[in-house]
Design a protein around this motif. Structure first.
Motif, PDB file in Angstrom:
ATOM      1  N   MET A   1       4.472   4.195   5.705  1.00  0.00           N
ATOM      2  CA  MET A   1       3.767   3.903   6.956  1.00  0.00           C
ATOM      3  C   MET A   1       3.881   5.101   7.885  1.00  0.00           C
ATOM      4  O   MET A   1       4.928   5.728   7.993  1.00  0.00           O
ATOM      5  CB  MET A   1       4.377   2.678   7.640  1.00  0.00           C
ATOM      6  CG  MET A   1       3.700   2.301   8.948  1.00  0.00           C
ATOM      7  SD  MET A   1       4.612   1.020   9.814  1.00  0.00           S
ATOM      8  CE  MET A   1       4.523  -0.287   8.600  1.00  0.00           C
ATOM      9  N   ARG A   2       2.792   5.419   8.576  1.00  0.00           N
ATOM     10  CA  ARG A   2       2.829   6.530   9.515  1.00  0.00           C
ATOM     11  C   ARG A   2       3.741   6.210  10.697  1.00  0.00           C
ATOM     12  O   ARG A   2       3.820   5.076  11.166  1.00  0.00           O
ATOM     13  CB  ARG A   2       1.417   6.816  10.026  1.00  0.00           C
ATOM     14  CG  ARG A   2       0.475   7.357   8.948  1.00  0.00           C
ATOM     15  CD  ARG A   2      -0.890   7.621   9.534  1.00  0.00           C
ATOM     16  NE  ARG A   2      -1.790   8.139   8.512  1.00  0.00           N
ATOM     17  CZ  ARG A   2      -3.077   8.422   8.726  1.00  0.00           C
ATOM     18  NH1 ARG A   2      -3.594   8.219   9.926  1.00  0.00           N
ATOM     19  NH2 ARG A   2      -3.817   8.885   7.746  1.00  0.00           N
TER      20      ARG A   2
ATOM     21  N   ASP B   1       0.345   2.772  -3.720  1.00  0.00           N
ATOM     22  CA  ASP B   1      -0.832   1.917  -3.904  1.00  0.00           C
ATOM     23  C   ASP B   1      -0.947   0.828  -2.849  1.00  0.00           C
ATOM     24  O   ASP B   1      -1.977   0.196  -2.710  1.00  0.00           O
ATOM     25  CB  ASP B   1      -0.830   1.290  -5.301  1.00  0.00           C
ATOM     26  CG  ASP B   1       0.451   0.519  -5.603  1.00  0.00           C
ATOM     27  OD1 ASP B   1       1.071  -0.014  -4.663  1.00  0.00           O
ATOM     28  OD2 ASP B   1       0.823   0.442  -6.779  1.00  0.00           O
ATOM     29  N   GLY B   2       0.124   0.556  -2.114  1.00  0.00           N
ATOM     30  CA  GLY B   2       0.083  -0.488  -1.106  1.00  0.00           C
ATOM     31  C   GLY B   2       0.180  -1.892  -1.671  1.00  0.00           C
ATOM     32  O   GLY B   2       0.112  -2.870  -0.914  1.00  0.00           O
ATOM     33  N   LEU B   3       0.334  -2.017  -2.983  1.00  0.00           N
ATOM     34  CA  LEU B   3       0.372  -3.326  -3.627  1.00  0.00           C
ATOM     35  C   LEU B   3       1.752  -3.671  -4.184  1.00  0.00           C
ATOM     36  O   LEU B   3       2.034  -4.846  -4.419  1.00  0.00           O
ATOM     37  CB  LEU B   3      -0.641  -3.404  -4.779  1.00  0.00           C
ATOM     38  CG  LEU B   3      -2.117  -3.194  -4.440  1.00  0.00           C
ATOM     39  CD1 LEU B   3      -2.947  -3.264  -5.714  1.00  0.00           C
ATOM     40  CD2 LEU B   3      -2.592  -4.224  -3.432  1.00  0.00           C
ATOM     41  N   THR B   4       2.582  -2.675  -4.414  1.00  0.00           N
ATOM     42  CA  THR B   4       3.842  -2.884  -5.111  1.00  0.00           C
ATOM     43  C   THR B   4       5.019  -2.893  -4.142  1.00  0.00           C
ATOM     44  O   THR B   4       5.171  -1.983  -3.329  1.00  0.00           O
ATOM     45  CB  THR B   4       4.065  -1.782  -6.166  1.00  0.00           C
ATOM     46  OG1 THR B   4       2.881  -1.636  -6.956  1.00  0.00           O
ATOM     47  CG2 THR B   4       5.228  -2.129  -7.067  1.00  0.00           C
ATOM     48  N   THR B   5       5.849  -3.915  -4.271  1.00  0.00           N
ATOM     49  CA  THR B   5       7.071  -4.050  -3.477  1.00  0.00           C
ATOM     50  C   THR B   5       8.254  -3.980  -4.419  1.00  0.00           C
ATOM     51  O   THR B   5       8.260  -4.648  -5.456  1.00  0.00           O
ATOM     52  CB  THR B   5       7.083  -5.399  -2.732  1.00  0.00           C
ATOM     53  OG1 THR B   5       5.926  -5.498  -1.903  1.00  0.00           O
ATOM     54  CG2 THR B   5       8.330  -5.542  -1.880  1.00  0.00           C
TER      55      THR B   5
ATOM     56  N   GLY C   1       2.164 -12.318   2.751  1.00  0.00           N
ATOM     57  CA  GLY C   1       1.695 -12.115   1.387  1.00  0.00           C
ATOM     58  C   GLY C   1       2.290 -10.896   0.700  1.00  0.00           C
ATOM     59  O   GLY C   1       2.713  -9.934   1.345  1.00  0.00           O
ATOM     60  N   TRP C   2       2.321 -10.968  -0.624  1.00  0.00           N
ATOM     61  CA  TRP C   2       2.699  -9.867  -1.507  1.00  0.00           C
ATOM     62  C   TRP C   2       1.741  -9.873  -2.700  1.00  0.00           C
ATOM     63  O   TRP C   2       0.986 -10.827  -2.908  1.00  0.00           O
ATOM     64  CB  TRP C   2       4.113 -10.038  -2.029  1.00  0.00           C
ATOM     65  CG  TRP C   2       5.206 -10.000  -1.015  1.00  0.00           C
ATOM     66  CD1 TRP C   2       5.984  -8.931  -0.669  1.00  0.00           C
ATOM     67  CD2 TRP C   2       5.686 -11.092  -0.215  1.00  0.00           C
ATOM     68  NE1 TRP C   2       6.895  -9.277   0.305  1.00  0.00           N
ATOM     69  CE2 TRP C   2       6.736 -10.607   0.598  1.00  0.00           C
ATOM     70  CE3 TRP C   2       5.314 -12.431  -0.099  1.00  0.00           C
ATOM     71  CZ2 TRP C   2       7.420 -11.405   1.507  1.00  0.00           C
ATOM     72  CZ3 TRP C   2       5.991 -13.244   0.817  1.00  0.00           C
ATOM     73  CH2 TRP C   2       7.030 -12.728   1.593  1.00  0.00           C
ATOM     74  N   HIS C   3       1.776  -8.820  -3.491  1.00  0.00           N
ATOM     75  CA  HIS C   3       0.988  -8.770  -4.712  1.00  0.00           C
ATOM     76  C   HIS C   3       1.880  -8.763  -5.961  1.00  0.00           C
ATOM     77  O   HIS C   3       1.754  -9.610  -6.820  1.00  0.00           O
ATOM     78  CB  HIS C   3       0.081  -7.531  -4.728  1.00  0.00           C
ATOM     79  CG  HIS C   3      -1.033  -7.587  -3.740  1.00  0.00           C
ATOM     80  ND1 HIS C   3      -0.904  -7.104  -2.456  1.00  0.00           N
ATOM     81  CD2 HIS C   3      -2.290  -8.060  -3.838  1.00  0.00           C
ATOM     82  CE1 HIS C   3      -2.036  -7.287  -1.803  1.00  0.00           C
ATOM     83  NE2 HIS C   3      -2.895  -7.858  -2.612  1.00  0.00           N
TER      84      HIS C   3
END
Length: 278
Positions: free
Chosen positions: A1-2, A47-51, A37-39
């Motif tokens: 995150m910036r 990718d912004g999808l992986t935690t 939410g999460w993916h």
């Protein structure tokens, strides 16, 4: 995150807290319903999808420390409409149907007694398939999808299942007949597989309009979730509920719970206006 985004959230956080205090003073449920939410879980990339699993556990720790009342989605929405939500009501969601949700996220949630909902893409319940945005990735384990048996197993184990269409296409670019097929067929396929009603839906990539929402209603869904960042207050339409996806850092996740990033909603809506870039 910036850094600028995080700084803006830090500045906005006290204003969100002030609004919460005013709502509490007049007897309103101060936090409404928060949908998080999460993916998928795995090695963190860009990718912004992986935690990562450690970050995910950190998020759950924050929820417990914050005093979240984590409710099943159906119960949470019913209580939102009835005006009987407890303070700090939260419902947890996952999109797409990645195998890591069944194998890692759900066991951790179950251990903590936290209900959750998974929105599955009925045409991608196949580990040999890959979503378009994942086809360039080499880490096949991270992008691996559930198969029908795995989905049935987690559903039988208590994970709530909703629909995320047949093919995860941007609905706003489809003709009405194509939208209807995505909505109706996915629900029929999931209900046939699970042998239980599927009444909740998540718009792929948050692509919705009032016309599409009306089609969701006609397809028989009772709950539908967008990615329009904000809490849900009583009176929010149950077929266009607001939700945010978790940022990685536990401190950022806490600021999300406190409403520090709600100002991002119009920015994100503007960025999504033309649909996905794949």
């Amino acid at each position: 995150m910036r850094i600028t985004t995080r700084t803006a959230a830090t500045v906005a956080r006290p204003a969100a807290a002030l609004i919460t205090g005013v709502n509490r003073s007049v007897g309103m449920t101060p936090h409404g319903l928060t949908l998080a939410g999460w993916h998928r879980l795995g090695p963190v990339g860009k990718d912004g999808l992986t935690t990562s699993f450690d970050d995910f556990r950190g998020h759950l720790d924050v929820l417990e420390e914050w005093g979240a009342n984590i409710l099943p989605l159906n119960d949470a929405v019913a209580r939102l409409e009835a005006g009987t939500l407890p303070d700090r009501a939260v419902a947890l969601t996952f999109d797409d149907g990645y195998a890591s949700v069944a194998e890692h996220a759900w066991p951790e949630l179950k251990k903590r007694g936290m209900p959750a909902t998974l929105f599955a893409v009925s045409g991608y319940l196949d580990p040999s398939k890959t979503f378009p945005w994942d086809r360039h990735r080499d880490d096949r384990e991270t992008v691996r999808l559930m198969d029908p048996r795995a989905l049935c197993d987690v559903a039988d184990d208590g994970l709530d299942i909703g629909s995320h269409t047949v093919s995860h296409r941007w609905l706003r670019h489809l003709a009405p007949a194509e939208v209807a097929a995505e909505l109706v067929i996915s629900r029929e396929e999931l209900e046939g597989l699970l042998q239980r009603p599927v009444l909740s839906f998540a718009y792929p990539m948050g692509g919705w309009t009032r016309r599409i929402r009306d089609q969701v209603d006609r397809a028989g869904y009772r709950i539908a979730i967008t990615v329009d960042r904000a809490r849900n207050r009583r009176g929010q339409h149950p077929l266009s509920l607001r939700r945010w996806f978790a940022f990685d850092r536990a401190s950022d996740f806490r600021m999300q719970l406190d409403g520090g990033f709600s100002w991002l909603r119009p920015v994100e809506t503007f960025k999504r206006r033309n649909g996905p870039g794949f």
